[in-house]
Each structure stands twice: as C-alpha cells, then as structure tokens.
Scaffold this active site. Sequence first.
Site, PDB file in Angstrom:
ATOM      1  CE1 TYR A  91      84.664 121.394  50.390  1.00 48.07           C
ATOM      2  CE2 TYR A  91      82.878 120.628  48.973  1.00 48.07           C
ATOM      3  CZ  TYR A  91      84.228 120.769  49.222  1.00 48.07           C
ATOM      4  OH  TYR A  91      85.147 120.309  48.321  1.00 48.07           O
ATOM      5  CG  HIS A  94      87.115 115.556  46.412  1.00 46.28           C
ATOM      6  ND1 HIS A  94      88.086 115.127  47.296  1.00 46.28           N
ATOM      7  CD2 HIS A  94      86.586 114.436  45.862  1.00 46.28           C
ATOM      8  CE1 HIS A  94      88.145 113.818  47.270  1.00 46.28           C
ATOM      9  NE2 HIS A  94      87.244 113.363  46.408  1.00 46.28           N
ATOM     10  NE  ARG A 140      90.131 119.074  48.393  1.00 42.48           N
ATOM     11  CZ  ARG A 140      88.913 119.611  48.458  1.00 42.48           C
ATOM     12  NH1 ARG A 140      88.485 120.433  47.505  1.00 42.48           N
ATOM     13  NH2 ARG A 140      88.127 119.374  49.491  1.00 42.48           N
TER      14      ARG A 140
END
Length: 373
Positions: free
Chosen positions: A279, A270, A266
């Site tokens: 992260y 998100h 990705r």
Amino acid sequence: MSVKSLRQTVQGLLPSLTPVRFVAEDGTPLARPPADHTAPPVEALLEAWRRMVLGRRFDTQATALTKQGRLAVYPSSRGQEACQIAAALALRPDDWLFPTYRDSVALVTRGIDPVEVLTLLRGDWHCGYDPAATRTAPQCTPLATQVLHATGMAEALRRKGEDGVAMALVGDGATSEGDFHEALNFAAVLRAPVVFFVQNNKYAISVPLARQTAAPALAYKGIGYGMRSEQVDGNDLVAVLAVLTSAVEHARAGHGPVLVEAHTYRMDAHTNADDATRYRKDDEVEQWRAADPVERLESYLRSRGALTDEVVTAVREEAEELAARVRAGLNADSALDPLELFEHVFAEPTPQLREQRAQLAAELADTTQDQED
C-alpha cells in the site's frame, strides 16, 4: 459575545497554519523560529537525543526478537521517536500517560523496565508493569478506548484537587473512532486537564489519511469542541517537545484540554505481520527517511557544539547494553500458570467461568500425572 470577542476566541483555538518547526530536515535551525513557542534548553535536548538513541535501539531489538519468535507481535515506532520521547519527557512522574500498542519507546523513556514493557507483546500477561505505581495505563490495542480513560482520569485528578495532567497517545486511525470524539467533547465541556496527542503517521494500517478525513489537518478537529489545538512537525524533536510542554502547562493551569497533531511517519510495517509494500511505495519511504528524527536532532546539536564524538560513542554503547538486557530478559523462559487465564476477567467470577477453570485444572492435573507415570 461580541464579534470581536468571538473572533479572538476562535483564533485562540486554531492551530498554526503550518506545523510548528524549529529545525529543518538537515539539522539546521530555521532562520525564523516560531514566535509562539519557546525552544527547550540545550541540556533538555541532549537528554532527549540520548533517549532517542536508546529508544531506537530498543525498537530494533524488539523487532529482531519478534522474528526469532520471542515476541508474538511488535508494532515498531521507528521514525516516530521524536513523538515518543517528547511525550514522556513533557510529563511529570505524577502525571498519567495513556499509551497505545505502538508506544513502547515512550514507556521505556518513562522509566518502565523494558522487559516489563514487552510482557504484553510476548503474550505473558495483560500488562507487565504496575499501572498505579508507574501512573501509566496498560498499552491499548483497541483504537481510541484509552482516550476516554484519559479524560476520566484527568477529571478525577481535577476533582481531587491535584494538579496532575493526563496525556492520551493515539494514531491518526483512532481519530475516526467514536470514542475519540466522545472523549474530546467530554474533556472540553469539563475543562479536564488532558492532552490528546495524535501521532499522524499517515496510515491507519493500510488506509491512507486522505481516505479517513477531508480536514486540512487533524488538529482542526479540536475547534469543533471548543478546544485549543496545535500541529507540529513530528520529526523535529525540538518542536514536538516545545509544543507538548506548552500543552501540558496549559492543561495543568486549568485552562482546559489541548489537541496536538504531530506529522510523522512510520518507517517500518504496521507490525511484523504486515506487508507495507502492498500500500505504499519505496520512494515515499525514502523521502521520509531523509527527515529521520534521530539524525536530525544529532546534526542540530553538533552544529551548536553541544554534542561530541565522545558523547555519541558513550550513548551508543549504553544503547547496546540496553539491547543486551532486553535480549537476556526475553530469552529467559517465563514461568506461566495457565489458570491465570481466568483472573481479572470479572470482579466476581461467574459460575460458567468457575466451571471452565475447574475443567482446565483437572486437565492439567491429568497431564501432570501422565508425565510422572
């Protein structure tokens, strides 16, 4: 069962040791393509590339509309286009697709109106398209709940004597849910014609894959249920379409369900509400950017003389026209009825629900009267 037969059965269920791949990151074909899978014809790859270009432009436009406040949220699938497009193209129109909230590009590829696809994410309605007419379930936000629905639909198709197939799209995070495992167990026992397609984009929101499982690959989970499994390079459209086409044919022929894991990434956060820099590191993202699925397939088709500058220009213009239609559709204000909040909550409204609806109707009537005065 003899030891020899058992060994053959197990080997028939195991995925490839390494993800199936036909095309390298730079678009060059592999010198030794996989022997167990057949590459799609060039015509199918050209159409898939066109769909990928349209899908990416749709995705970037939806992301922009979110920043403008026209969408409440939008989970981008940038970088996962090979998975999205291949999933839609591997199915027949009479097959069923069970998507997640991140699979909007797959729905557009399936022929659903782009504005209707975004209705849910705009907050206008539970689902903007007709699931029965499109044979596409509503996009599912709770993790893995649609996987059981796909198994049930596949079993219903089988019992009715139809040769349809159901495909459930899930992310790697959904494989940690109980519903995922229950669905796979039911499907394998029933030999339901369903394909479980896991888009392993390496993160369940912010949780890396290593914190979810110790398995060498998610595809290996299939053998625990007696289910044929495979893993594929999720950024190689040629490989993904080949593997999913084979999986759908396997299920349609009555040989039981298939679990396919696509290794992808990705590229964006998100959702628009997520800060991915908390992260994952930029150099990780750049590493995956070099394996961009759209550029990869374009380079491959150009190397084979199947794609010209004229075609590229025409498709990009078509993509801009699609983006303009999406903007126009989302920029138009929706005519909403607040009382629709109470529809489809229960088959038969409860007394409490009727009371709440009556209270809201009275408040709306008072507001209208005040405005008129």
